[in-house]
Motif scaffolding. Structure first.
Motif, mmCIF file in Angstrom:
data_model
loop_
_atom_site.group_PDB
_atom_site.id
_atom_site.type_symbol
_atom_site.label_atom_id
_atom_site.label_comp_id
_atom_site.label_asym_id
_atom_site.label_seq_id
_atom_site.Cartn_x
_atom_site.Cartn_y
_atom_site.Cartn_z
ATOM 1 N N ARG A 399 -25.108 -17.076 23.350
ATOM 2 C CA ARG A 399 -25.124 -15.950 23.783
ATOM 3 C C ARG A 399 -24.029 -15.225 22.771
ATOM 4 O O ARG A 399 -24.224 -14.171 22.051
ATOM 5 N N LEU A 400 -22.829 -15.727 22.630
ATOM 6 C CA LEU A 400 -22.012 -15.190 21.830
ATOM 7 C C LEU A 400 -22.242 -15.495 20.563
ATOM 8 O O LEU A 400 -22.321 -14.286 19.499
ATOM 9 N N LEU A 401 -22.768 -16.485 19.965
ATOM 10 C CA LEU A 401 -23.322 -16.812 18.492
ATOM 11 C C LEU A 401 -24.401 -15.718 18.131
ATOM 12 O O LEU A 401 -24.282 -15.456 16.986
ATOM 13 N N VAL A 402 -25.427 -15.531 19.023
ATOM 14 C CA VAL A 402 -26.602 -14.928 18.969
ATOM 15 C C VAL A 402 -26.041 -13.475 18.634
ATOM 16 O O VAL A 402 -26.550 -12.565 17.386
ATOM 17 N N ARG A 403 -24.863 -13.062 18.950
ATOM 18 C CA ARG A 403 -24.322 -11.672 18.924
ATOM 19 C C ARG A 403 -23.765 -11.462 17.392
ATOM 20 O O ARG A 403 -23.682 -10.504 16.648
ATOM 21 N N LEU A 404 -23.178 -12.737 16.962
ATOM 22 C CA LEU A 404 -22.373 -12.845 15.585
ATOM 23 C C LEU A 404 -23.641 -13.331 14.441
ATOM 24 O O LEU A 404 -23.008 -13.579 13.475
ATOM 25 N N ARG A 405 -24.741 -13.437 14.885
ATOM 26 C CA ARG A 405 -25.687 -14.097 13.973
ATOM 27 C C ARG A 405 -25.680 -13.416 12.545
ATOM 28 O O ARG A 405 -25.774 -14.359 11.612
ATOM 29 N N GLU A 406 -25.647 -12.142 12.546
ATOM 30 C CA GLU A 406 -25.736 -11.493 11.058
ATOM 31 C C GLU A 406 -24.434 -11.030 10.510
ATOM 32 O O GLU A 406 -24.408 -10.322 9.737
ATOM 33 N N THR A 407 -23.328 -11.464 10.905
ATOM 34 C CA THR A 407 -22.080 -11.092 10.724
ATOM 35 C C THR A 407 -21.664 -12.025 9.610
ATOM 36 O O THR A 407 -21.657 -13.415 9.528
ATOM 37 N N PRO A 408 -20.891 -11.614 8.837
ATOM 38 C CA PRO A 408 -20.281 -12.446 7.625
ATOM 39 C C PRO A 408 -19.212 -13.416 8.137
ATOM 40 O O PRO A 408 -18.995 -14.458 7.656
ATOM 41 N N GLU A 409 -18.507 -13.209 9.205
ATOM 42 C CA GLU A 409 -17.607 -14.052 9.872
ATOM 43 C C GLU A 409 -18.383 -15.319 10.268
ATOM 44 O O GLU A 409 -17.534 -16.442 10.018
ATOM 45 N N LEU A 410 -19.456 -15.114 10.775
ATOM 46 C CA LEU A 410 -20.033 -16.656 11.555
ATOM 47 C C LEU A 410 -20.506 -17.240 10.130
ATOM 48 O O LEU A 410 -20.449 -18.642 9.941
ATOM 49 N N TRP A 411 -21.221 -16.738 9.305
ATOM 50 C CA TRP A 411 -21.605 -17.315 7.749
ATOM 51 C C TRP A 411 -20.474 -17.938 7.202
ATOM 52 O O TRP A 411 -20.637 -19.095 6.815
ATOM 53 N N THR A 412 -19.257 -17.384 7.252
ATOM 54 C CA THR A 412 -18.183 -17.912 6.389
ATOM 55 C C THR A 412 -17.819 -19.103 7.390
ATOM 56 O O THR A 412 -17.420 -20.422 6.668
ATOM 57 N N PHE A 413 -17.787 -19.007 8.667
ATOM 58 C CA PHE A 413 -17.203 -20.283 9.373
ATOM 59 C C PHE A 413 -18.205 -21.393 9.145
ATOM 60 O O PHE A 413 -18.094 -22.455 9.206
ATOM 61 N N TYR A 414 -19.611 -20.905 9.118
ATOM 62 C CA TYR A 414 -20.544 -22.066 9.100
ATOM 63 C C TYR A 414 -20.355 -22.866 7.654
ATOM 64 O O TYR A 414 -20.638 -24.038 7.515
ATOM 65 N N ARG A 415 -20.065 -21.985 6.595
ATOM 66 C CA ARG A 415 -19.985 -22.594 5.128
ATOM 67 C C ARG A 415 -18.763 -23.471 5.061
ATOM 68 O O ARG A 415 -18.858 -24.720 4.377
ATOM 69 N N GLU A 416 -17.575 -23.134 5.800
ATOM 70 C CA GLU A 416 -16.427 -24.019 5.742
ATOM 71 C C GLU A 416 -16.500 -25.263 6.512
ATOM 72 O O GLU A 416 -15.667 -26.049 6.477
ATOM 73 N N THR A 417 -17.535 -25.327 7.616
ATOM 74 C CA THR A 417 -17.531 -26.580 8.518
ATOM 75 C C THR A 417 -18.749 -27.403 8.245
ATOM 76 O O THR A 417 -18.736 -28.403 8.078
ATOM 77 N N LEU A 418 -19.945 -26.720 8.341
ATOM 78 C CA LEU A 418 -21.283 -27.527 8.425
ATOM 79 C C LEU A 418 -22.302 -27.280 7.068
ATOM 80 O O LEU A 418 -23.195 -28.119 6.962
#
Length: 501
Positions: A399-418
Motif C-alpha cells: 500500500r505504501l509502495l503503490v503510493r510511491l510508484r511514480e515518484t523519483p525516490e522509489l525509482w532511485t531506491f530501486y536502481r541502487e538495490t535491485l
C-alpha cells in the motif's frame, strides 16, 4: 370448453364422426376420430342412449376415438364417465350448428399444415400485441400457458429461472431446470422442450414448455414464444441501457472530481435511489477479454444480486470491468456481502476477479476508493490470485509502495538495490531474483530455500554469492538485507505501471 378428460387432450385427431340418424349411433370407427353429437338427437334416437352411455362405449372401443364433442347439457355422470374412460369431453356453446362444426373440423384435418401455420401466426400476433401493451414476460407466459395447456417458464442467459406459469410436477421440474441449449429433456417424469431466446451464440435467455406429453403444437408455440420474448427482452435491455447510461453518467461525474454543489449531487442521487450520505466503498468486478455484451450481463447480475438484498448502489460498466459503489451502513460487513456476490458470479464467469477499495465517508473521496480498488485488482491478482475478494487493505507494505510508484525516490531506491540484478536476469535468462524471493519466503533457511527451488545447496550458495556480487548488497548486513526485501516488493509494484496505464 373442456368438460372432462383434459389429461388426454393431446391425442391426435384423424377424422370427424357425426352421430347417425339410425342405430348404431357411430359406425365403422377406425380410431382417432372426434365424435360429434347432440345430446338431444341421441335421446331421440334411443331414450336409453345417454351421453354417459355413449362416452363409455366409445372409450371401450377396440381402437378408441380421440374425443367427444357434445352439444347440450353435460351432467356430472357424463363427466365422470369421461374421466373414468380417460376420454376428452368437450362441450359446444348452445345454438351451435353441428354441420358448421363438422365442416370446420374436416377442413382443418384436410388442410392441416395451412391451418397449423395460421394458428401459429395468430399466436405470435397475440404475443407481440401483449408485449406492446406492456404486459411483459409474465403476460407472454400467461398467453403461452393458456394456448398450450402446458406449464411454461422463462430463464435468464445463465439458466436462472426468471418467471413461470406452472403447476404440479411440472412446476418442480421447471424450478430445477437450468437450460443451456435448445432441445428436449426429461425431468421428474416431465417432458420438457427448451427454445433459445435470441441468437444461439449470445442468447438472451431460454423458454421451456413442460408437460406429461408434448406435441408438435407445444414445440411450435415455444418457438413463437421465444421469438416474441426476444423482442420483449430487447425492449427491456433498451430501457436498462438508458438507465445504465444515466446512472453511469452520474457516477462518472462524481469520479471526475468533487461536485461543486454537494447538496445538489446528494439530491440527484436520491432521485436515482441512492443514499449518498452513507459511507461507500468501490468494488471492481473484472473479466479479462470480456466484450461489452458480457460486461452488460455482469453489470445486470450485480444489480440483481444487490436488489435481491435491498441494496441500491451506483453501477457503471467500464472497458474491462464493472464498477459498483457499495453503501456501508450500521454493523454491516460489506466484504462478506461482496464475497457472496463473487461466489454467485463465479458460477457463470469462472475467471472473474473482484477487488475492493477502502471505505470512504464523503463523495469527495470516491475517487480515492476507486484508485485503491484498481491498485488492489492489478497487484492483488499477482500476490493472492483470484480465489477471494482482493482488498486494498490486504496489500500490507505494498500500500505504501503503490503510493510511491511514480515518484523519483522509489525509482532511485530501486536502481541502487535491485535494478542491476533484474537487468542481469533479463540478459542471461537467469533466476537470481526468483532465488532471492525464495530465500526471503523461507526466512533465510538454506535447506528450505534449496528444496523450494529444487536445486542443490551448493547451487544455492553460488547464486547467493552472485546476488551479492552483482547487486553490491550483502544479505548478512541487516539494513541491506531489509533493503533487498523491500526492493523485491518495489519490483512487483513498478512492474504494474504498464498494466495500470
Amino acid at each position: 370448453m373442456i368438460a372432462a378428460g383434459s389429461t388426454n387432450v393431446g391425442r391426435q385427431v384423424t377424422w370427424v364422426a357425426t352421430l347417425r340418424a339410425t342405430l348404431p349411433a357411430f359406425a365403422e370407427l377406425r380410431g382417432g376420430e372426434l365424435a360429434l353429437l347432440s345430446v338431444e338427437a341421441a335421446r331421440a334416437l334411443d331414450t336409453r342412449l345417454t351421453l354417459a352411455t355413449l362416452v363409455r362405449r366409445l372409450a371401450q372401443a377396440p381402437v378408441p376415438v380421440a374425443g367427444v364433442v357434445a352439444l347440450g347439457a353435460i351432467t356430472a355422470e357424463d363427466a365422470a364417465a369421461a374421466e373414468e374412460g380417460k376420454l376428452p369431453l368437450l362441450q359446444l356453446p348452445s345454438g351451435t350448428d353441428l354441420r358448421d362444426v363438422e365442416r370446420e373440423i374436416t377442413r382443418l384435418i384436410a388442410d392441416y399444415e395451412a391451418q397449423f401455420e395460421r394458428r401459429s401466426a395468430q399466436l405470435y400476433h397475440l404475443l407481440t400485441q401483449r408485449s406492446l401493451t406492456g404486459e411483459g414476460i409474465p403476460g407472454l407466459l400467461d398467453t403461452l400457458a393458456e394456448r398450450t395447456g402446458q406449464s411454461v417458464a422463462c430463464y435468464a442467459p445463465n439458466g436462472e429461472l426468471r418467471s413461470h406459469r406452472s403447476k404440479g410436477s411440472a412446476r418442480i421440474a421447471l424450478q430445477a431446470l437450468r437450460p443451456t441449449a435448445k432441445g428436449e429433456t426429461n425431468l421428474l417424469n416431465q417432458q420438457i422442450w427448451v427454445e433459445v431466446i435470441g441468437p444461439n451464440d449470445y442468447p438472451s435467455g431460454f423458454l421451456a414448455v413442460a408437460g406429461n406429453q408434448l406435441d408438435t403444437w407445444d414445440r411450435e408455440a415455444a418457438l413463437r414464444g421465444a421469438a416474441a420474448m426476444a423482442l420483449e427482452i430487447a425492449k427491456e435491455q433498451a430501457v436498462q441501457a438508458a438507465e445504465e447510461r444515466l446512472r453511469g453518467d452520474f457516477l462518472s461525474n462524481i469520479l471526475t472530481g468533487p461536485p461543486s454543489d454537494l447538496a445538489a449531487a446528494i439530491q440527484r442521487g436520491q432521485e436515482l435511489g441512492y443514499s449518498l450520505t452513507l459511507p461507500h466503498m468501490a468494488v471492481l468486478i473484472n473479466l479479462d477479454d470480456a466484450n461489452p455484451t458480457v460486461l452488460g450481463r455482469v453489470a445486470s447480475s450485480v444489480q440483481n444480486e444487490l436488489t435481491r438484498r435491498g441494496i441500491t448502489a451506483p453501477i457503471s460498466r467500464r472497458d474491462t470491468n464493472v464498477l459498483a459503489m457499495i453503501p456501508v451502513s450500521g454493523n454491516a460487513r460489506p466484504r462478506d456481502l461482496i464475497e457472496q456476490i463473487r461466489e454467485r458470479l463465479r458460477v457463470d464467469y469462472p475467471t472473474i476477479a473482484v477487488a475492493i477499495g477502502g471505505q470512504v465517508n464523503t463523495l469527495a473521496d470516491w475517487r480515492r476508493t476507486l484508485e485503491e480498488a484498481e491498485q488492489a485488482l492489478i497487484l492483488g491478482r499477482q500476490l493472492f490470485g483470484t480465489d477471494r475478494v482482493i482488498a486494498f487493505s490486504d496489500l500490507g507494505v505494498y500500500r505504501l509502495l503503490v503510493r510511491l510508484r511514480e515518484t523519483p525516490e522509489l525509482w532511485t531506491f530501486y536502481r541502487e538495490t535491485l535494478a542491476k540484478l533484474a537487468d542481469y536476469d533479463t540478459r542471461q535468462r537467469a533466476d537470481l531474483i526468483k532465488t532471492l524471493e525464495a530465500y526471503f519466503a523461507n526466512l533465510g533457511n538454506l535447506r528450505a530455500t534449496s528444496e523450494a527451488l529444487h536445486v542443490h545447496r551448493n547451487t544455492l550458495l553460488y547464486r547467493l554469492d552472485r546476488i551479492k556480487e552483482i547487486s553490491g548488497m550483502d544479505l548478512d548486513n541487516a539494513e541491506e538485507h531489509f533493503a533487498l526485501w523491500l526492493a523485491l516488493r518495489a519490483h512487483r509494484v513498478l512492474a504494474t505501471l504498464d498494466e495500470a496505464s
